[in-house]
Design a protein around this motif. Structure first.
Motif, short mmCIF file in Angstrom:
data_model
loop_
_atom_site.label_atom_id
_atom_site.label_comp_id
_atom_site.label_asym_id
_atom_site.label_seq_id
_atom_site.Cartn_x
_atom_site.Cartn_y
_atom_site.Cartn_z
N VAL A 204 -3.62 76.00 -3.64
CA VAL A 204 -3.46 77.15 -3.57
C VAL A 204 -4.62 78.20 -3.97
O VAL A 204 -4.64 79.02 -3.16
N LEU A 205 -5.12 78.06 -4.73
CA LEU A 205 -6.60 78.11 -5.39
C LEU A 205 -7.48 78.90 -4.46
O LEU A 205 -8.30 79.82 -4.13
N LYS A 206 -7.57 77.76 -3.22
CA LYS A 206 -8.74 77.50 -2.76
C LYS A 206 -8.68 78.60 -1.69
O LYS A 206 -9.50 79.41 -1.34
N ILE A 207 -7.34 78.90 -1.47
CA ILE A 207 -6.49 79.41 0.23
C ILE A 207 -6.78 81.04 -0.54
O ILE A 207 -8.03 81.80 0.16
N THR B 131 0.06 75.98 4.89
CA THR B 131 -0.50 76.59 3.76
C THR B 131 -1.30 77.58 4.64
O THR B 131 -3.17 77.84 4.33
N GLU B 132 -0.99 77.84 5.11
CA GLU B 132 -1.47 79.21 6.18
C GLU B 132 -0.73 80.56 5.32
O GLU B 132 -0.10 81.08 3.69
N LEU B 133 -2.57 81.14 4.75
CA LEU B 133 -2.69 82.42 3.58
C LEU B 133 -1.58 83.32 4.27
O LEU B 133 -0.97 84.11 2.85
N LEU B 134 -1.16 83.93 5.18
CA LEU B 134 0.42 84.85 5.43
C LEU B 134 1.19 84.26 4.53
O LEU B 134 1.73 85.05 3.99
N LYS B 135 1.38 82.69 4.62
CA LYS B 135 2.67 82.43 4.02
C LYS B 135 2.33 82.16 2.46
O LYS B 135 3.22 83.08 2.26
N ILE B 136 1.27 82.17 2.39
CA ILE B 136 0.99 81.88 0.51
C ILE B 136 1.03 82.73 0.43
O ILE B 136 2.28 83.37 -0.80
N LYS B 137 1.07 83.82 1.12
CA LYS B 137 0.66 85.46 0.37
C LYS B 137 2.28 85.98 -0.13
O LYS B 137 2.81 86.70 -0.94
#
Length: 228
Positions: A152-155, A106-112
């Motif tokens: 994902v959308l919230k992140i 759920t980390e932003l870095l990973k998702i991006k």
């Protein structure tokens, strides 16, 4: 004399890669219930990066959709360490395959990073996953529509409100700091020198206004702003 029209079913090949058999069964149950009058699905499953590699490289035909868990046993011989690496292999071999990534991250870095490097048509945080959620995602993806789960959308929404600009190395430093990676080991994961990492770490503390100078306070500040 009128003739009744018989609709031909569309054949779709689906690949599911997950190291939990009961999760694979859940995917299969959802997929096979999706519009059976319109589609016929051939579902192939793999339990790790090695079995996925063999299936992909020896496949008689391309897959239409691939569901890939990010975290799974590696196949070091072929430099496949995660579902993200398997996704890159699929897109190299089968560029028209629609990729759906599932992750606990759920980390932003990973998702991006997943979005930037793979650009999956579907991206789902596993905690969001229910039977109905899976059907919704499958319906979107099979119709070539983008699907991100609610988390994902919230992140991503949180990150849009952030004015601090960090580059990839800064984000990697914050990520490994949050995971408790020893500072001396950072250079194994980030392709810059230890001295450069230390300089960036001090700069990050100034950017986030960490008056205590503590790494833990930097991690907390970065988390509160959605960077990790």
């Amino acid at each position: 004399m009128s003739q009744k029209t018989v609709l031909e079913t569309q054949n779709k090949r689906i690949l599911i890669v997950d190291d939990h058999p009961f999760i694979i069964e859940g995917y299969k149950n959802a997929i096979t219930r999706y519009k059976p009058e319109e589609f016929e699905f051939e579902i192939v499953q793999a339990k790790d990066c090695e079995s996925a590699y063999k299936i992909i490289t020896n496949s008689r035909a391309p897959f239409d959709i691939a569901f890939l868990d990010i975290s799974m046993p590696a196949f070091e011989e072929m430099n496949l360490y995660s579902g993200a690496d398997v996704a890159k292999l699929i897109l190299q071999k089968m560029p028209n395959c629609k990729v759906v990534l599932l992750t606990m991250f759920t980390e932003l870095l990973k998702i991006k990073t997943f979005i930037r490097e793979i650009n999956p048509l579907g991206l789902i945080i596993k905690n969001d996953l229910t039977f109905d959620e899976l059907l919704l995602a499958f319906n979107k993806v099979i119709n070539n529509e983008l699907y991100y789960s609610e988390s994902v959308l919230k992140i991503l929404e949180r990150s849009q409100n952030i004015t601090i600009e960090l580059d990839q190395f800064d984000r990697e430093i914050l990520f490994h700091l949050s995971k408790g990676t020893p500072l001396g080991d950072f250079a194994e994961y980030i392709p810059i020198s230890t001295a450069a990492i230390n300089r960036r770490l001090q700069d990050l503390k100034q950017i986030f206004d960490i008056k205590s100078g503590l790494d833990a306070d930097l991690v907390q500040a970065a988390k509160s702003k959605g960077f990790i």
